[in-house]
Scaffold this motif. Structure first.
Motif, short mmCIF file in Angstrom:
data_model
loop_
_atom_site.label_atom_id
_atom_site.label_comp_id
_atom_site.label_asym_id
_atom_site.label_seq_id
_atom_site.Cartn_x
_atom_site.Cartn_y
_atom_site.Cartn_z
N GLU A 162 -27.55 13.84 40.77
CA GLU A 162 -27.77 13.12 40.19
C GLU A 162 -28.00 13.56 38.86
O GLU A 162 -27.66 15.02 38.57
N GLU A 163 -28.20 12.77 37.78
CA GLU A 163 -27.90 13.14 36.07
C GLU A 163 -28.23 12.34 35.72
O GLU A 163 -28.67 11.80 35.68
N TRP A 164 -29.30 13.33 34.51
CA TRP A 164 -30.27 12.93 33.37
C TRP A 164 -29.95 13.80 32.65
O TRP A 164 -29.73 14.57 32.00
N LEU A 165 -29.64 12.64 31.30
CA LEU A 165 -29.52 12.91 29.41
C LEU A 165 -30.16 12.27 28.43
O LEU A 165 -30.69 11.16 29.23
N TYR A 166 -30.78 13.12 27.78
CA TYR A 166 -31.32 12.66 26.83
C TYR A 166 -30.66 13.02 25.21
O TYR A 166 -30.43 14.24 25.22
N VAL A 167 -30.52 12.02 24.42
CA VAL A 167 -29.59 12.49 23.58
C VAL A 167 -30.62 12.97 22.33
O VAL A 167 -31.83 12.12 21.65
N LEU A 168 -30.50 13.78 21.61
CA LEU A 168 -31.55 14.48 20.66
C LEU A 168 -30.81 14.17 18.95
O LEU A 168 -32.03 13.56 18.43
N LYS A 169 -29.36 13.88 19.38
CA LYS A 169 -29.63 14.40 17.61
C LYS A 169 -28.02 13.59 17.67
O LYS A 169 -27.47 13.96 18.39
N GLY A 170 -27.13 12.77 17.14
CA GLY A 170 -26.01 12.27 16.78
C GLY A 170 -26.12 10.97 17.86
O GLY A 170 -26.97 10.84 18.90
N ARG A 171 -25.19 10.72 18.23
CA ARG A 171 -24.56 9.04 18.71
C ARG A 171 -23.45 10.10 20.65
O ARG A 171 -22.76 10.38 19.66
N LEU A 172 -24.14 9.27 21.16
CA LEU A 172 -22.88 9.47 22.70
C LEU A 172 -22.03 8.23 23.21
O LEU A 172 -23.07 7.27 23.86
N ARG A 173 -21.07 8.86 23.79
CA ARG A 173 -20.34 8.02 24.17
C ARG A 173 -20.38 8.20 25.59
O ARG A 173 -19.92 8.99 26.17
N LEU A 174 -20.97 7.28 26.30
CA LEU A 174 -20.69 7.58 27.62
C LEU A 174 -19.92 6.82 28.95
O LEU A 174 -20.66 5.77 28.63
N HIS A 175 -18.69 7.07 29.61
CA HIS A 175 -18.18 6.33 30.35
C HIS A 175 -19.35 6.21 31.57
O HIS A 175 -18.92 7.40 32.48
N LEU A 176 -19.24 5.30 32.24
CA LEU A 176 -19.92 4.53 33.65
C LEU A 176 -19.36 3.82 34.61
O LEU A 176 -19.03 2.76 34.42
N GLY A 177 -18.17 4.44 34.92
CA GLY A 177 -17.43 3.24 35.89
C GLY A 177 -16.60 2.74 34.65
O GLY A 177 -15.25 3.86 33.90
#
Length: 215
Positions: free
Chosen positions: A142-157
Motif C-alpha cells: 500500500e502507499e499513502w501520500l499527502y501533498v504539502l505544497k504545489g499540485r501533484l498529478r497522480l495516475h491510478l490505473g
C-alpha cells in the motif's frame, strides 16, 4: 511511485555522477547474500538484468529514487539501510534537523520515519517535468501520500487525479500508478509505503521516453 538527461536503461540516469550519492554497493551485496539469493534470482525479483544488478553491486552505477524503493522492497528493507544510515539506537522520534536530504535523478527526499519497521515514511520533493514521473509502477503493498505544497498529478490505473495541498491518497500498490508535479516549482509531499519482499517488487511499466524497454 523532470527535465534533464533522460535515464538510461533500468532506472539509471546516465547524467548522474557516482559521487552524488553514497555508494550502496556493499549494502546491496550484503542484503542479497543475507537473503540467500543468487545474483540472477535477486535481479529477477527486482526486474533488472543480472548485469545491471552486478554494476550496482560493484559501484559502477547508482540507482535512481524509484529503483532505490524497488530494491528496498526486494530485500525487505528501507532506503536508509541501503544508504548505510541505520541509527545506532532506535528512536521513535525523527527531529526536523535529523538525516539530511538525499537526491536521486532530480527527486529530493528526507527520512521521515524510523528504520526497521514494516513501512517507510519519506518527505519528498518532486520537481516539475522530470522523466521519473513517466514510470508506471506496480508492486505489492500500500502507499499513502499527502501533498504539502504545489499540485501533484497522480495516475491510478486509467484515472488521473490532480491533488492540491492538503489532499491525500491511499491506494493499493498493485494498481498501476505514477506521480508527477503539476506546478513549475514542483510539489512537496509526505509519502508512506509498506515494505514487502516479493518477486513483483519495484516493477516499472514503460510509460515515457527512457523507460525500460522490456516493460
Amino acid at each position: 511511485m523532470t527535465t534533464g538527461p533522460a535515464p538510461g536503461p533500468e532506472g539509471f540516469d546516465a547524467g548522474t555522477e557516482a559521487d552524488e550519492l553514497p555508494s550502496v554497493a556493499p549494502q546491496l551485496r550484503d542484503l542479497r547474500r543475507r537473503a540467500g539469493l543468487t545474483l540472477e534470482a535477486a535481479a529477477a525479483r527486482a526486474r533488472l538484468s543480472p548485469a545491471h544488478l552486478s554494476r550496482l553491486e560493484t559501484g559502477r552505477r547508482q540507482p535512481s529514487l524509484p529503483l532505490f524503493l524497488g530494491l528496498a522492497r526486494t530485500y525487505g528493507t528501507t532506503v536508509s539501510e541501503l544508504l548505510g544510515e541505520t541509527p545506532a539506537v532506535a528512536d521513535p522520534i525523527v527531529r526536523a534537523g535529523g538525516p539530511g536530504a538525499r537526491e536521486a535523478d532530480g527527486w529530493t527526499y528526507w527520512q521521515a520515519g524510523g528504520s526497521g519497521r514494516g513501512m517507510q515514511a519519506l518527505r519528498v520533493h518532486v520537481p516539475h517535468g522530470r522523466s521519473q514521473g513517466e514510470l508506471v509502477r506496480v508492486h505489492p503493498g500500500e502507499e499513502w501520500l499527502y501533498v504539502l505544497k504545489g499540485r501533484l498529478r497522480l495516475h491510478l490505473g486509467e484515472a488521473e487525479h490532480l491533488l492540491e495541498p492538503g489532499d491525500s491518497a491511499h491506494f493499493d500498490s498493485l494498481t498501476p500508478h505514477r506521480i508527477g508535479a503539476a506546478t513549475q516549482s514542483g510539489a512537496d509531499l509526505l509519502f508512506v509505503h509498506t515494505l514487502l519482499q516479493s518477486s513483483l517488487a519495484g516493477l516499472c511499466l514503460g510509460g515515457g521516453a527512457g523507460a525500460p524497454a522490456h516493460h
